[in-house]
Design an enzyme around this catalytic site. Structure first.
Site, PDB file in Angstrom:
ATOM      1  N   ARG A   1       0.978  -1.074   0.015  1.00 48.05           N
ATOM      2  CA  ARG A   1      -0.015  -0.016   0.103  1.00 48.05           C
ATOM      3  C   ARG A   1       0.865   1.231  -0.039  1.00 48.05           C
ATOM      4  O   ARG A   1       1.556   1.518   0.952  1.00 48.05           O
ATOM      5  CB  ARG A   1      -1.074  -0.112   1.380  1.00 48.05           C
ATOM      6  CG  ARG A   1      -1.702   1.261   1.217  1.00 48.05           C
ATOM      7  CD  ARG A   1      -2.924   1.257   0.481  1.00 48.05           C
ATOM      8  NE  ARG A   1      -3.937   0.238   0.778  1.00 48.05           N
ATOM      9  CZ  ARG A   1      -5.063  -0.004  -0.257  1.00 48.05           C
ATOM     10  NH1 ARG A   1      -5.178   0.784  -1.310  1.00 48.05           N
ATOM     11  NH2 ARG A   1      -5.784  -0.877   0.252  1.00 48.05           N
TER      12      ARG A   1
ATOM     13  N   ARG B   1       2.184  -6.799 -10.013  1.00 46.43           N
ATOM     14  CA  ARG B   1       2.754  -5.914  -8.474  1.00 46.43           C
ATOM     15  C   ARG B   1       3.123  -6.913  -7.547  1.00 46.43           C
ATOM     16  O   ARG B   1       3.615  -6.738  -6.413  1.00 46.43           O
ATOM     17  CB  ARG B   1       1.537  -4.964  -8.082  1.00 46.43           C
ATOM     18  CG  ARG B   1       0.139  -5.423  -7.836  1.00 46.43           C
ATOM     19  CD  ARG B   1      -0.731  -4.642  -7.302  1.00 46.43           C
ATOM     20  NE  ARG B   1      -2.104  -5.166  -6.918  1.00 46.43           N
ATOM     21  CZ  ARG B   1      -2.983  -4.454  -6.084  1.00 46.43           C
ATOM     22  NH1 ARG B   1      -2.696  -3.483  -5.735  1.00 46.43           N
ATOM     23  NH2 ARG B   1      -3.980  -5.133  -5.920  1.00 46.43           N
TER      24      ARG B   1
ATOM     25  N   HIS C   1       0.498   3.392 -10.455  1.00 47.99           N
ATOM     26  CA  HIS C   1      -0.354   3.691  -9.434  1.00 47.99           C
ATOM     27  C   HIS C   1       0.081   4.711  -8.359  1.00 47.99           C
ATOM     28  O   HIS C   1       0.213   4.190  -7.099  1.00 47.99           O
ATOM     29  CB  HIS C   1      -1.171   2.453  -8.749  1.00 47.99           C
ATOM     30  CG  HIS C   1      -2.347   2.676  -8.124  1.00 47.99           C
ATOM     31  ND1 HIS C   1      -2.547   3.700  -7.177  1.00 47.99           N
ATOM     32  CD2 HIS C   1      -3.382   1.747  -8.228  1.00 47.99           C
ATOM     33  CE1 HIS C   1      -3.731   3.329  -6.428  1.00 47.99           C
ATOM     34  NE2 HIS C   1      -4.090   2.276  -6.967  1.00 47.99           N
TER      35      HIS C   1
ATOM     36  N   ASP D   1     -12.596   9.055  -6.795  1.00 53.79           N
ATOM     37  CA  ASP D   1     -12.256   7.969  -7.695  1.00 53.79           C
ATOM     38  C   ASP D   1     -12.590   8.122  -9.152  1.00 53.79           C
ATOM     39  O   ASP D   1     -13.758   8.012  -9.580  1.00 53.79           O
ATOM     40  CB  ASP D   1     -12.429   6.482  -7.241  1.00 53.79           C
ATOM     41  CG  ASP D   1     -11.795   5.411  -8.040  1.00 53.79           C
ATOM     42  OD1 ASP D   1     -11.075   5.777  -8.905  1.00 53.79           O
ATOM     43  OD2 ASP D   1     -12.262   4.205  -7.447  1.00 53.79           O
TER      44      ASP D   1
ATOM     45  N   GLU E   1      -2.537   8.574 -11.135  1.00 49.04           N
ATOM     46  CA  GLU E   1      -2.044   7.692 -11.646  1.00 49.04           C
ATOM     47  C   GLU E   1      -1.954   7.832 -13.316  1.00 49.04           C
ATOM     48  O   GLU E   1      -3.013   7.972 -13.823  1.00 49.04           O
ATOM     49  CB  GLU E   1      -2.763   6.272 -11.365  1.00 49.04           C
ATOM     50  CG  GLU E   1      -3.194   6.098 -10.127  1.00 49.04           C
ATOM     51  CD  GLU E   1      -4.333   5.396  -9.615  1.00 49.04           C
ATOM     52  OE1 GLU E   1      -4.313   4.208 -10.310  1.00 49.04           O
ATOM     53  OE2 GLU E   1      -4.904   5.283  -8.671  1.00 49.04           O
TER      54      GLU E   1
END
Length: 281
Positions: A61, A84, A154, A199, A256
């Site tokens: 994170r 990832r 990201h 978002d 991002e």
């Protein structure tokens, strides 16, 4: 050119990039995950959750997760794809006369082909120099059939205060709001955070964005990526994350560089590359 040795950071194999002018970055081989960037004469620019797990096969994170070959849950794969969570191979890492540069590579294996039956080679190049960070993601189709993918860097940017921070340069852009599940258009030049979840996938970004946070100005540019995702979990959703403190949402904003709304399709032998550049003013 002098080679950079592999060391360890957060218990995982890592490269400590330090350019001659003092710019620094820490890149994990796990996920090709950038977990720190400190410009020359500056402070840490990336947010990394203090409660994130640093374990093989688990997502981290914060920092800059590499999203490939799927964005979020837009497809049949695990959220944000597998890149990832995989170990990447070191191609090169060296210090030049005015920069430090590392290149990592991920290729298909039995595990990836079980969930995504394609032969590919992905590479990420990380370069630090002065007050600039360059991140380039590339992909080549090594198979016999075409394939399509989504991708993103990201990037979690550290904030001094989310409530006074703003992002400039989105005015006029159409976006998809993933919270409200609707399309919209950005009318204000400044995007501000208010503590609720944000978002959005903005499309066809052409201009440089500027993050303003206290007296800091960070320029954010991209090439080859057509979308930019702006995300902050807000107070309610942020409190639900087990790998982030309840007030962590106040200390970060994801901006991002992304290719989401129109995935990339590569014919056999074709390749694609795109870049995000961060510069502290």
């Amino acid at each position: 050119m002098s080679p950079i040795p592999v060391t360890r950071s957060h218990g995982l194999e890592a490269l400590e990039l330090v350019s001659p002018d003092g710019a620094r970055a820490t890149l994990l081989l796990h996920g090709a995950h950038l977990v720190s960037w400190v410009p020359a004469g500056g402070e840490e620019q990336l947010y990394l959750s203090p409660t994130s797990a640093f374990a093989t096969g688990q997502a981290i994170r914060g920092g800059v997760p590499v999203i490939f070959p799927q964005f979020n849950a837009r497809g049949p794969l695990q959220k944000h794809g597998f890149a990832r969570n995989k170990p990447w191979q070191l191609v090169s890492a060296e210090v030049g006369k005015d920069d430090a540069l590392a290149v990592l590579r991920l290729t298909d294996d039995g595990a990836t082909r079980m969930v995504w039956p394609h032969q590919f080679e992905a590479e990420i190049s990380i370069r630090v120099s002065g007050r600039t960070l360059e991140m380039e993601l590339a992909c080549e189709n090594r198979g016999e059939a075409p394939f399509s993918f989504a991708a993103a860097l990201h990037t979690y940017l550290r904030l001094t205060s989310a409530m006074s921070a703003s992002l400039q340069g989105l005015s006029g852009l159409a976006y998809w709001d993933s919270v409200d599940q609707r399309a919209g258009t950005q009318h204000e030049d400044l995007l501000r955070l208010d503590g609720s979840e944000l978002d959005r996938i903005y499309q066809d970004l052409k201009d440089t964005l500027i993050l303003r946070d206290a007296d800091r100005r960070l320029r954010i540019a991209q090439q080859g990526f057509s979308d930019v995702v702006v995300w902050n979990p807000g107070e309610v959703k942020g409190a639900q994350f087990s790998d982030m403190p309840a007030d962590g949402y106040r200390q970060m904003l994801c901006v991002e560089a992304a290719q989401v709304l129109q995935p990339v399709t590569l014919a056999p032998g074709e390749s694609w590359a795109a870049m995000q550049v961060l510069a502290l003013e």
